[in-house]
Design an enzyme around this catalytic site. Structure first.
Site, mmCIF file in Angstrom:
data_model
loop_
_atom_site.group_PDB
_atom_site.id
_atom_site.type_symbol
_atom_site.label_atom_id
_atom_site.label_comp_id
_atom_site.label_asym_id
_atom_site.label_seq_id
_atom_site.Cartn_x
_atom_site.Cartn_y
_atom_site.Cartn_z
ATOM 1 N N CYS A 1 67.435 68.996 -12.365
ATOM 2 C CA CYS A 1 67.784 69.797 -13.535
ATOM 3 C C CYS A 1 68.707 69.010 -14.471
ATOM 4 C CB CYS A 1 68.475 71.071 -13.074
ATOM 5 S SG CYS A 1 69.016 72.146 -14.410
ATOM 6 N N ILE B 1 29.541 78.668 -11.304
ATOM 7 C CA ILE B 1 30.084 79.743 -12.139
ATOM 8 C C ILE B 1 30.030 79.382 -13.632
ATOM 9 C CG2 ILE B 1 32.455 78.917 -11.670
ATOM 10 C CD1 ILE B 1 31.732 82.584 -11.984
ATOM 11 N N THR C 1 36.502 73.472 -10.289
ATOM 12 C CA THR C 1 35.874 72.212 -9.860
ATOM 13 C C THR C 1 35.074 71.585 -11.000
ATOM 14 O OG1 THR C 1 34.088 73.503 -8.865
ATOM 15 C CG2 THR C 1 35.764 72.661 -7.376
ATOM 16 N N HIS D 1 48.817 82.669 -7.168
ATOM 17 C CA HIS D 1 49.452 81.534 -6.493
ATOM 18 C C HIS D 1 50.368 80.724 -7.420
ATOM 19 C CE1 HIS D 1 46.138 81.501 -3.166
ATOM 20 N NE2 HIS D 1 47.071 82.400 -2.945
ATOM 21 N N PHE E 1 40.276 73.027 -2.714
ATOM 22 C CA PHE E 1 41.101 72.768 -1.527
ATOM 23 C C PHE E 1 40.283 72.627 -0.253
ATOM 24 C CE2 PHE E 1 44.619 73.242 -3.993
ATOM 25 C CZ PHE E 1 45.804 73.377 -3.309
#
Ligand code: ZN
Length: 244
Positions: free
Chosen positions: A153, A235, A25, A120, A32
């Protein structure tokens, strides 16, 4: 500031970091599930994002999936923040053995981390569903490679799928095994930027058998009481000031 965390990192030899959306963030990528997250964002399709970015929806409505996905999940210009940089420094110093992340933005690698376990997947990797050919994010964003919004592709014309675990899609068992092994052999586990409510995040903590569990998250988590060190702060601010 944060002497306990600083001393614990100093004493540790085999740190593993487990991180969630809160790590990104500060790089401008919305969480999310937070108040400002994409779950709250309005979209043109009148469907919840969990439905649009699910595997069945990808198969049935590939064009709508990609329209939404490109607008809401790809942040090509996002840059690593102080948390990413601090973790890369700890790895370079031989302290940190692995970063396990739920994020799909590739910012840990961009920040210099080498051993990154992406549970993920990553928006930076994409493969043709027919022949497996690899494509980077630039390719899928270039309209000249797309029919409508669907990237095709160059070799076989097949539909390309992001290497991202969609809702209702199974996690990769090899990657899960690597993550569990990293967590279970760490002597210190730092968990950051995740509220630890969503599988598999909560589960990983239970594999930790080392000495110090540190939780850094802006809000409380259900694991706060189990942790040795709890810091309710951003953090990037915490790791940036401790690792410096
Ligand atoms: Zn192909």
């Amino acid at each position: 500031m944060y002497e306990n965390l600083s001393e614990a990192i100093e004493s540790a030899n085999s740190i593993v970091f487990f991180g969630g959306a809160g790590v990104s963030t500060e790089s401008g990528i919305p969480d999310f599930r937070s108040e400002n997250g994409i779950y709250q964002a309005r979209n043109d399709y009148g469907r919840p994002p969990e439905e649009i970015i699910s595997l069945p929806f990808f198969k049935m409505n590939t064009d709508i999936f990609y329209d939404y996905y490109k607008k809401n999940l790809i942040y090509k210009d996002a840059q690593p923040n102080a948390a990413h940089i601090a973790l890369a420094k700890l790895e370079a110093a031989g302290k940190l053995k692995a970063v396990v992340t739920q994020n799909i933005d590739g910012l840990h690698q961009k920040g210099g981390s080498k051993n990154v376990i992406e549970v993920h997947g990553s928006v930076l990797r994409n493969n043709c569903l027919e022949c497996g050919a690899f494509y980077d994010v630039e390719y899928i964003l270039d309209p000249s490679n797309c029919k409508g919004s669907i990237p095709l592709c160059r070799k076989c014309g097949g539909i390309i799928k992001p290497d991202v675990i969609l809702y209702q899609e199974s996690l990769d068992s090899d990657i899960l095994t690597r993550a569990v092994e990293a967590v279970s052999t760490a002597d210190m586990l730092i968990v950051g930027g995740t509220s630890l409510v969503v599988y598999p995040a909560a589960g990983f903590i239970n594999y930790f058998k080392g000495g110090v569990l540190a939780l850094i998250n802006k809000s409380e988590t259900q694991y706060d009481r189990k942790a040795d060190i709890v810091i309710h702060e951003s953090i990037g601010l915490v790791l940036g000031s401790v690792v410096g």
